[in-house]
Scaffold this motif. Sequence first.
Motif, PDB file in Angstrom:
ATOM      1  N   UNK A 158       0.673  -1.131  -0.042  1.00 56.18           N
ATOM      2  CA  UNK A 158       0.294   0.000  -0.142  1.00 56.18           C
ATOM      3  C   UNK A 158       0.716   1.256  -0.071  1.00 56.18           C
ATOM      4  N   UNK A 159       2.080   1.304  -0.365  1.00 53.07           N
ATOM      5  CA  UNK A 159       2.841   2.410  -0.457  1.00 53.07           C
ATOM      6  C   UNK A 159       2.400   3.379  -1.483  1.00 53.07           C
ATOM      7  N   UNK A 160       1.882   2.904  -2.353  1.00 52.74           N
ATOM      8  CA  UNK A 160       0.873   3.672  -3.436  1.00 52.74           C
ATOM      9  C   UNK A 160      -0.561   3.116  -3.636  1.00 52.74           C
ATOM     10  N   UNK A 169      -8.390   4.537   3.387  1.00 50.16           N
ATOM     11  CA  UNK A 169      -7.762   3.592   2.835  1.00 50.16           C
ATOM     12  C   UNK A 169      -7.927   3.530   1.216  1.00 50.16           C
ATOM     13  N   UNK A 170      -6.941   2.940   0.498  1.00 48.05           N
ATOM     14  CA  UNK A 170      -7.136   2.724  -1.122  1.00 48.05           C
ATOM     15  C   UNK A 170      -7.805   1.575  -1.351  1.00 48.05           C
ATOM     16  N   UNK A 171      -9.025   1.770  -1.359  1.00 42.68           N
ATOM     17  CA  UNK A 171     -10.003   0.615  -1.576  1.00 42.68           C
ATOM     18  C   UNK A 171     -10.158   0.012  -3.021  1.00 42.68           C
ATOM     19  N   UNK A 172      -9.407   0.682  -3.885  1.00 48.20           N
ATOM     20  CA  UNK A 172      -9.755   0.364  -5.323  1.00 48.20           C
ATOM     21  C   UNK A 172      -8.424  -0.623  -5.746  1.00 48.20           C
ATOM     22  N   UNK A 173      -7.524   0.096  -5.206  1.00 49.26           N
ATOM     23  CA  UNK A 173      -5.912  -0.564  -5.459  1.00 49.26           C
ATOM     24  C   UNK A 173      -4.968  -0.189  -4.646  1.00 49.26           C
ATOM     25  N   UNK A 174      -4.004  -1.154  -4.165  1.00 47.62           N
ATOM     26  CA  UNK A 174      -2.943  -0.898  -3.318  1.00 47.62           C
ATOM     27  C   UNK A 174      -1.927  -1.626  -3.793  1.00 47.62           C
ATOM     28  N   UNK A 175      -0.620  -0.809  -3.901  1.00 47.86           N
ATOM     29  CA  UNK A 175       0.712  -1.380  -4.471  1.00 47.86           C
ATOM     30  C   UNK A 175       1.385  -2.581  -3.763  1.00 47.86           C
ATOM     31  N   UNK A 291      -8.961   9.888  -4.521  1.00 47.23           N
ATOM     32  CA  UNK A 291      -7.999   9.902  -3.650  1.00 47.23           C
ATOM     33  C   UNK A 291      -6.783   9.064  -3.995  1.00 47.23           C
ATOM     34  N   UNK A 292      -5.648   9.687  -3.702  1.00 43.05           N
ATOM     35  CA  UNK A 292      -4.364   8.872  -3.783  1.00 43.05           C
ATOM     36  C   UNK A 292      -3.508   8.823  -2.758  1.00 43.05           C
ATOM     37  N   UNK A 293      -3.211   7.599  -2.439  1.00 41.35           N
ATOM     38  CA  UNK A 293      -2.572   7.516  -1.187  1.00 41.35           C
ATOM     39  C   UNK A 293      -1.128   7.221  -1.379  1.00 41.35           C
TER      40      UNK A 293
END
Length: 300
Positions: A158-160, A169-175, A291-293
């Motif tokens: 989840x670093x991106x 939280x990045x619910x669509x995609x997490x690196x 939203x970009x994490x």
Amino acid sequence: MNLKIKFNSYLYLFIGMIGMASIIACQPDDFDNGNGLATVPSNLEITAIPVGQNTDNPYGDGSGTVNFTATASDVITYKYIYNGQEIMAPAGKATLVFSTSGVNSYDVTVEAYGAGGVSTSKTITVEVLSIYVAPDDLLEMLHGDGEKTWRIKAESNGHFGVGPANETTPVWWAASPNDKAGVGAYDDRITFKSDGTLTYVTNGDIYGQAAPLDADYGISWETNSDGEYANYPVDDFTDTWTLSAPDGQETLTFNGKGFHGFYVGGNHSYTILSRSENEMTLRTVGSDGNGWFCILTSEE
């Protein structure tokens, strides 16, 4: 060649030259006659509303945050200019944070660009209250005794990531760990300094979305299947930063083109979702409205 044919050839050549001269002579007028080659935007209007503004709080809630909206006719994109910083805003909207304590007046200029690159501009003065004082532990985390260097925590899940703008939280995609190796992100370094400045070391290139990079830098590059630029050429640069807490939420704002390792445009303000001594999780709203994490760490 007989004399008649030769004379007719010269005559046709002369007529052709007159025709070409007429076409060329008309071109400058065409740009001024509304033929679409160049159009100056008109009716530029700007509104500025401090966050939390109401009858009891005419200068806002003390966060120093102001939402701007610009509108105009025959416009392609807008640029906000304040304190030497420039922010591209294709939709005309921008959020600026003013950190000088007390109620202060600030001049903000908006340039509206039309077809052919022609523009018109207007300056608005906004009064806003800033009473936020960042807690000592936040300042200690960010820049320590004088300065502190941060990087993308590439080794972490989840670093991106990406999700709705209002999610935490990045619910669509997490690196996954090291998912974006080789694209110009993991070697970036951000050094925050206690005087409110920062240095951003790119090592020659960065990673980000094509649309906001085109808008803010104007260099065409080769896009991938996700509409992104890998290894986009950007030199090391300096910027300034501010801290605020709109609606009680700690927020880190880059006042220029600073970003969190993946360039998404927007207002360059990052909500601090969580933090510890050497790590912080951030979310920004990009120019695409998502939203970009990211996760930053100060550990090498």
